[in-house]
Design a protein around this motif. Structure first.
Motif, PDB file in Angstrom:
ATOM      1  N   SER A   1       2.663   1.915  -3.467  1.00 27.53           N
ATOM      2  CA  SER A   1       1.831   2.579  -4.484  1.00 27.53           C
ATOM      3  C   SER A   1       1.722   4.072  -4.216  1.00 27.53           C
ATOM      4  O   SER A   1       1.655   4.882  -5.150  1.00 27.53           O
ATOM      5  N   ASP A   2       1.732   4.479  -2.950  1.00 30.48           N
ATOM      6  CA  ASP A   2       1.659   5.908  -2.615  1.00 30.48           C
ATOM      7  C   ASP A   2       2.961   6.646  -2.934  1.00 30.48           C
ATOM      8  O   ASP A   2       2.948   7.869  -3.122  1.00 30.48           O
ATOM      9  N   LEU A   3       4.080   5.939  -2.970  1.00 26.75           N
ATOM     10  CA  LEU A   3       5.361   6.577  -3.240  1.00 26.75           C
ATOM     11  C   LEU A   3       5.513   6.990  -4.705  1.00 26.75           C
ATOM     12  O   LEU A   3       6.408   7.768  -5.036  1.00 26.75           O
ATOM     13  N   LYS A   4       4.645   6.474  -5.577  1.00 26.61           N
ATOM     14  CA  LYS A   4       4.733   6.723  -7.024  1.00 26.61           C
ATOM     15  C   LYS A   4       6.118   6.367  -7.545  1.00 26.61           C
ATOM     16  O   LYS A   4       6.744   7.094  -8.332  1.00 26.61           O
ATOM     17  N   ALA A   5       6.632   5.230  -7.074  1.00 25.93           N
ATOM     18  CA  ALA A   5       7.965   4.787  -7.452  1.00 25.93           C
ATOM     19  C   ALA A   5       7.967   4.245  -8.876  1.00 25.93           C
ATOM     20  O   ALA A   5       6.966   3.736  -9.375  1.00 25.93           O
ATOM     21  N   THR A   6       9.115   4.371  -9.534  1.00 27.04           N
ATOM     22  CA  THR A   6       9.284   3.837 -10.881  1.00 27.04           C
ATOM     23  C   THR A   6      10.182   2.601 -10.822  1.00 27.04           C
ATOM     24  O   THR A   6      11.045   2.481  -9.945  1.00 27.04           O
TER      25      THR A   6
ATOM     26  N   TYR B   1      13.437  -0.003  -6.145  1.00 27.94           N
ATOM     27  CA  TYR B   1      12.645   1.010  -6.858  1.00 27.94           C
ATOM     28  C   TYR B   1      13.445   2.299  -7.005  1.00 27.94           C
ATOM     29  O   TYR B   1      14.495   2.477  -6.369  1.00 27.94           O
TER      30      TYR B   1
ATOM     31  N   ARG C   1      12.958   6.662  -7.174  1.00 31.57           N
ATOM     32  CA  ARG C   1      12.085   7.822  -7.006  1.00 31.57           C
ATOM     33  C   ARG C   1      12.049   8.609  -8.313  1.00 31.57           C
ATOM     34  O   ARG C   1      13.028   8.611  -9.061  1.00 31.57           O
ATOM     35  N   PRO C   2      10.936   9.267  -8.598  1.00 31.78           N
ATOM     36  CA  PRO C   2      10.841  10.045  -9.842  1.00 31.78           C
ATOM     37  C   PRO C   2      11.945  11.083  -9.955  1.00 31.78           C
ATOM     38  O   PRO C   2      12.190  11.853  -9.021  1.00 31.78           O
TER      39      PRO C   2
ATOM     40  N   SER D   1       0.832  -1.212   0.000  1.00 31.32           N
ATOM     41  CA  SER D   1       0.000   0.000   0.000  1.00 31.32           C
ATOM     42  C   SER D   1       0.861   1.255   0.000  1.00 31.32           C
ATOM     43  O   SER D   1       0.573   2.228  -0.713  1.00 31.32           O
ATOM     44  N   GLN D   2       1.942   1.252   0.766  1.00 32.14           N
ATOM     45  CA  GLN D   2       2.829   2.412   0.824  1.00 32.14           C
ATOM     46  C   GLN D   2       3.645   2.550  -0.457  1.00 32.14           C
ATOM     47  O   GLN D   2       3.957   3.659  -0.884  1.00 32.14           O
TER      48      GLN D   2
END
Length: 369
Positions: free
Chosen positions: A80-85, A178, A180-181, A77-78
């Motif tokens: 998906s919230d991080l918007k990781a690539t 993962y 980060r953007p 759940s976390q």
């Protein structure tokens, strides 16, 4: 006896409270790129299974699910919230039975199929595991299924103290990777959920035959684990830590005194007949609290991103070099000409290099022409 712990949970402690206190802080740091380990330790009896709650099987009520499935749910759940690539989660699950490691997620077909053995090798300051299958888990449902499969393959047996006693130690591991953007670094971390087989006294469990052999291996591995804990204590820290004495201590090398954030759940009994075992468990937990770990964020540069950046920089430098070479050729031509020729080519040269006229005048004064 006086013992000091970070938190004490009663028999009626709800599972959400246990997770928020023990599991969630470790999971949060795991998502930040720190290695994490949660392990349960205690003697064999019913309270152990209530408190450790690593069992991923569906309980009577969804609210009663244990620590392992709650960690899986929280991490996904976390994430998906991080918007990781380029995010990926790999699952491994092994057990240590009679001081031999087995892969709980790599089962051969057939009615007489056995779990494949796993090789654990010590490499000085690290441990390398060979033959352990890694399974991608794109969703939390897949991760739950893998946890259920591994738990189903664990070695359990009935004793006089427990009808479904774990006869092995197990290590469930999630490996996260993962970006980060907009970042050039890849975050990589591992989360270990370790369920230790309960220590038992043969005089109470009345183990015999195969159960007795299992109990010997369990108690011996826990003894070696305690020896490592004693060697790592801040007050009496020894130069040599006996990690190599058993497979369990090899696998927990980073979790104990290494690059990891570690939390321990010590389970004790409220029964008067189990007071000696409960005191022993409390002593062990107190020693674990005196161990210092050196946790650090695990970040590596993304090779593909670095290569693209270097290629772009090379192209820029090549363009700058080409301009410099053209300017150099023009200057060399101007300075090698006679005065009438310089007057004729000077306007064109000045377009390439604005200070060409000033350089030419200085050169003429130097030559005395």
């Amino acid at each position: 006896y006086n013992f000091k712990f970070d938190q004490i949970f009663g028999r009626d402690t709800p599972q959400p409270e246990l997770f928020e206190t023990v599991g969630q802080p470790v999971c949060d740091r795991f998502l930040e790129g720190f290695n994490g380990t949660i392990f349960a330790y205690g003697q064999v009896f019913g309270d152990f299974f209530f408190l450790s709650s690593f069992c991923p099987f569906l309980p009577k009520r969804f609210e009663e699910r244990g620590l392992l499935p709650r960690c899986i749910d929280y991490v996904f759940s976390q994430l998906s919230d991080l918007k990781a690539t380029n995010a990926s989660v790999l699952i491994t699950y092994l057990e240590i039975y009679n001081d031999t490691a087995y892969d709980l997620l790599n089962v051969a077909s057939g009615s007489s199929a056995r779990l494949p053995k796993v090789s654990v090798q010590d490499r000085g300051t690290s441990t390398v595991v060979h033959g352990l299958s890694q399974h991608p888990a794109p969703t939390d449902d897949v991760a739950h299924q893998l946890a259920f499969l591994g738990k189903s393959n664990r070695t359990v047996a009935a004793t006089s103290m427990n009808m479904a006693s774990s006869r092995s130690h197990s290590v469930f591991t999630m490996t996260l990777s993962y970006q980060r953007p907009g970042s050039d670094t890849i975050i990589k971390a591992k989360l270990n959920l370790v369920d230790l087989a309960g220590s038992e006294r043969v005089s109470k469990s009345h183990a015999a035959g195969q159960r007795l052999d299992e109990a010997k291996h369990i108690n011996l591995s826990l003894h070696y684990l305690e020896a490592v804990i004693i060697a790592l204590q801040k007050e009496t820290k020894l130069k040599h830590v006996p990690y190599r004495n058993s497979l369990l201590t090899k696998l927990l090398r980073d979790s104990l005194g290494g690059n990891c954030i570690t939390a321990m759940i010590a389970t004790i009994s409220s029964k008067a007949s189990n007071i000696p075992e409960s005191i022993s468990t409390c002593r062990f937990a107190q020693r674990v609290a005196l161990v210092d770990n050196n946790a650090r964020r695990n970040e590596v540069l993304d090779d593909k991103t670095v290569i693209k950046r270097l290629r772009r920089r090379i192209a820029e430098l090549q363009a700058e070099l080409k301009v410099a070479q053209e300017v150099g050729v023009a200057l060399e031509h101007v300075l090698s000409c006679t005065a009438p020729d310089r007057a004729r080519v000077q306007p064109n040269a000045c377009l390439i290099y604005p200070d060409c006229a000033a350089i030419d005048n200085d050169f003429c004064r130097w030559r005395g022409t």
